[in-house]
Design a protein around this motif. Structure first.
Motif, mmCIF file in Angstrom:
data_model
loop_
_atom_site.group_PDB
_atom_site.id
_atom_site.type_symbol
_atom_site.label_atom_id
_atom_site.label_comp_id
_atom_site.label_asym_id
_atom_site.label_seq_id
_atom_site.Cartn_x
_atom_site.Cartn_y
_atom_site.Cartn_z
ATOM 1 N N LEU A 1 0.823 -1.211 0.000
ATOM 2 C CA LEU A 1 0.000 0.000 0.000
ATOM 3 C C LEU A 1 0.855 1.257 0.000
ATOM 4 N N GLY A 2 1.923 1.269 0.807
ATOM 5 C CA GLY A 2 2.795 2.443 0.836
ATOM 6 C C GLY A 2 3.470 2.687 -0.497
ATOM 7 N N ASP A 3 3.966 1.606 -1.130
ATOM 8 C CA ASP A 3 4.585 1.751 -2.448
ATOM 9 C C ASP A 3 3.571 2.245 -3.473
ATOM 10 N N LEU A 4 2.359 1.704 -3.405
ATOM 11 C CA LEU A 4 1.316 2.087 -4.357
ATOM 12 C C LEU A 4 0.949 3.551 -4.186
ATOM 13 N N ARG A 5 0.839 3.998 -2.949
ATOM 14 C CA ARG A 5 0.498 5.398 -2.678
ATOM 15 C C ARG A 5 1.523 6.346 -3.275
ATOM 16 N N ARG B 1 -6.365 8.887 2.714
ATOM 17 C CA ARG B 1 -6.453 10.060 1.839
ATOM 18 C C ARG B 1 -5.570 11.190 2.363
ATOM 19 N N GLU B 2 -5.462 11.296 3.677
ATOM 20 C CA GLU B 2 -4.559 12.302 4.239
ATOM 21 C C GLU B 2 -3.107 11.992 3.897
ATOM 22 N N ARG B 3 -2.764 10.689 3.919
ATOM 23 C CA ARG B 3 -1.402 10.303 3.544
ATOM 24 C C ARG B 3 -1.149 10.578 2.062
ATOM 25 N N LEU B 4 -2.153 10.342 1.223
ATOM 26 C CA LEU B 4 -2.004 10.655 -0.197
ATOM 27 C C LEU B 4 -1.834 12.154 -0.398
ATOM 28 N N ALA B 5 -2.609 12.949 0.326
ATOM 29 C CA ALA B 5 -2.484 14.403 0.214
ATOM 30 C C ALA B 5 -1.077 14.854 0.595
ATOM 31 N N ALA B 6 -0.509 14.243 1.643
ATOM 32 C CA ALA B 6 0.850 14.590 2.051
ATOM 33 C C ALA B 6 1.862 14.194 0.985
ATOM 34 N N ALA B 7 1.662 13.017 0.371
ATOM 35 C CA ALA B 7 2.568 12.568 -0.691
ATOM 36 C C ALA B 7 2.480 13.489 -1.902
ATOM 37 N N LEU B 8 1.280 13.945 -2.240
ATOM 38 C CA LEU B 8 1.115 14.879 -3.351
ATOM 39 C C LEU B 8 1.766 16.224 -3.043
ATOM 40 N N ALA B 9 1.613 16.673 -1.797
ATOM 41 C CA ALA B 9 2.166 17.974 -1.406
ATOM 42 C C ALA B 9 3.689 17.974 -1.457
ATOM 43 N N ALA B 10 4.302 16.784 -1.382
ATOM 44 C CA ALA B 10 5.761 16.684 -1.414
ATOM 45 C C ALA B 10 6.320 16.686 -2.839
ATOM 46 N N ARG C 1 -2.083 22.197 -6.088
ATOM 47 C CA ARG C 1 -2.418 22.776 -4.789
ATOM 48 C C ARG C 1 -3.923 22.697 -4.550
ATOM 49 N N GLY C 2 -4.702 22.916 -5.616
ATOM 50 C CA GLY C 2 -6.150 22.825 -5.484
ATOM 51 C C GLY C 2 -6.612 21.413 -5.176
ATOM 52 N N LEU C 3 -6.000 20.407 -5.835
ATOM 53 C CA LEU C 3 -6.375 19.020 -5.584
ATOM 54 C C LEU C 3 -6.039 18.615 -4.157
ATOM 55 N N VAL C 4 -4.865 19.002 -3.674
ATOM 56 C CA VAL C 4 -4.482 18.683 -2.293
ATOM 57 C C VAL C 4 -5.451 19.343 -1.314
ATOM 58 N N ALA C 5 -5.846 20.579 -1.599
ATOM 59 C CA ALA C 5 -6.809 21.265 -0.731
ATOM 60 C C ALA C 5 -8.155 20.541 -0.726
ATOM 61 N N GLU C 6 -8.588 20.055 -1.896
ATOM 62 C CA GLU C 6 -9.845 19.298 -1.968
ATOM 63 C C GLU C 6 -9.771 18.014 -1.153
ATOM 64 N N LEU C 7 -8.652 17.305 -1.261
ATOM 65 C CA LEU C 7 -8.480 16.071 -0.491
ATOM 66 C C LEU C 7 -8.532 16.350 1.001
ATOM 67 N N ARG C 8 -7.800 17.368 1.436
ATOM 68 C CA ARG C 8 -7.750 17.676 2.866
ATOM 69 C C ARG C 8 -9.088 18.176 3.376
ATOM 70 N N ALA C 9 -9.802 18.948 2.559
ATOM 71 C CA ALA C 9 -11.132 19.409 2.971
ATOM 72 C C ALA C 9 -12.080 18.224 3.113
ATOM 73 N N GLY C 10 -11.987 17.271 2.194
ATOM 74 C CA GLY C 10 -12.823 16.084 2.284
ATOM 75 C C GLY C 10 -12.519 15.265 3.519
ATOM 76 N N CYS C 11 -11.229 15.158 3.870
ATOM 77 C CA CYS C 11 -10.846 14.422 5.083
ATOM 78 C C CYS C 11 -11.394 15.110 6.327
ATOM 79 N N ALA C 12 -11.307 16.444 6.355
ATOM 80 C CA ALA C 12 -11.824 17.181 7.503
ATOM 81 C C ALA C 12 -13.331 17.004 7.634
ATOM 82 N N ALA C 13 -14.032 17.032 6.493
ATOM 83 C CA ALA C 13 -15.485 16.816 6.536
ATOM 84 C C ALA C 13 -15.811 15.416 7.022
ATOM 85 N N GLY C 14 -14.995 14.435 6.611
ATOM 86 C CA GLY C 14 -15.210 13.073 7.061
ATOM 87 C C GLY C 14 -15.019 12.927 8.559
ATOM 88 N N ARG C 15 -14.028 13.607 9.102
ATOM 89 C CA ARG C 15 -13.813 13.546 10.552
ATOM 90 C C ARG C 15 -14.968 14.172 11.308
#
Length: 316
Positions: free
Chosen positions: A34-38, A261-270, A280-294
């Motif tokens: 999973l980590g390699d795939l991400r 999804r948060e880990r994917l957002a971090a990988a994208l941000a790097a 930057r917009g896609l990472v923001a969408e991912l993080r906003a979705g994670c926050a809404a999920g929480r």
């Protein structure tokens, strides 16, 4: 699950429709998969450059399934953007493929269904990005050649098709070399494209070998001599395909998980492409979705505490 022309593939996102097929163990995967795939998925998305990814063949199945789960669940701008193009032309030249007109017609029907015919590619609102594991670059070369030849036959400007095509080749990361194999310099057809249109994603050997050589696949093998065959349109129920389906469902659901999804957002941000607005917009969408999920999970947990207390408010 699979409408229209082309080979059948079960849809891992439709778990409720898969019924008893999901009873049993999934196909084997290695520790750390999973980590390699991400990390691979993050690089593929970054190199796609806000284009439309087309995953060629069966080798990138897990890449497609992971991203379909991660980017659809949060209603991002990438939802439903990537598609699988199941065709197996490794070792086939364009001339060899074109020798059987009936089979070529079946391929073209499949491409039309996926909006990959020359007219659709030439007028696409964003680039079409062909993604595949690369051993020699021959598969990507044959696919682009078939599209360009079809454009000439159909009266579509081949230069317009080439302008909208991009390529992401997934290669093995060699720790003995400072840079990965630059396959883009070794393919003759690459001279017809700008250098920036051909990109490289380097991954560990264990991931490349697993996806390209050892992993069971959900869909059937689809070489040119089977194009147009009724057999490839039937749901595959052989053991290896069913086990692969169970793994595909697991990969899709892992992609949907908020923490993943948060880990994917971090990988994208790097990624270096983070300097570009679209990423930057896609990472923001991912993080906003994670926050809404929480928040949704907290509301659900609060409701469960209320129910356990017989409707009395909690003092917490």
């Amino acid at each position: 699950m699979n409408a229209g022309e082309g080979p059948f593939r079960w849809d891992p996102s439709c778990r409720a429709q898969l019924g008893t097929l999901l009873r049993g163990e999934p196909a084997e995967q290695y520790p750390g998969f999973l980590g390699d795939l991400r990390e691979c998925c993050a690089r593929v998305v970054a190199h796609a450059g806000d284009g439309r990814p087309v995953f060629v063949g069966r080798s990138p199945e897990s890449i497609h399934d992971y991203l379909a789960g991660a980017l659809a669940h949060t209603h991002t701008s990438w939802r439903g953007r990537g598609v699988l193009l199941n065709l197996s032309v490794y070792g086939w030249t364009p001339d060899e493929v074109e020798k059987v007109p009936r089979d070529l017609g079946a391929l073209r029907a499949q491409l039309r269904r996926l909006r990959l015919d020359p007219e659709a590619v030439a007028s696409a609102p964003r680039p079409v990005v062909l993604v595949d594991l690369v051993a020699s670059g021959g598969t990507l070369g044959t696919v682009q050649a078939l599209l360009v030849r079809w454009a000439v036959e159909a009266g579509v400007d081949p230069a317009a098709v080439r302008r909208r095509l991009r390529f992401v080749g997934i290669v093995v990361r060699d720790r003995t070399r400072p840079r990965p194999w630059l396959w883009t310099r070794d393919v003759a057809w690459g001279a017809d494209y700008r250098a920036a249109a051909l990109r490289t994603v380097a991954v560990p050997w264990r991931l490349w070998d697993y996806l390209g050589n050892r992993q069971s696949k959900v869909a059937r093998w689809h070489p040119p001599f089977l194009w147009g065959s009724e057999e490839v349109r039937k749901p595959p129920r052989e053991r290896e395909h069913v086990e692969a389906l169970r793994l595909a469902v697991r990969v899709h659901e892992q992609g949907r998980d908020a923490a993943e999804r948060e880990r994917l957002a971090a990988a994208l941000a790097a990624q270096p492409e983070m300097r570009e607005r679209w990423l930057r917009g896609l990472v923001a969408e991912l993080r906003a979705g994670c926050a809404a999920g929480r928040r949704e999970e907290r509301r659900g947990a609060g409701g469960r505490r209320w129910a356990r207390r017989g409707g009395r408010p909690s003092r917490r």
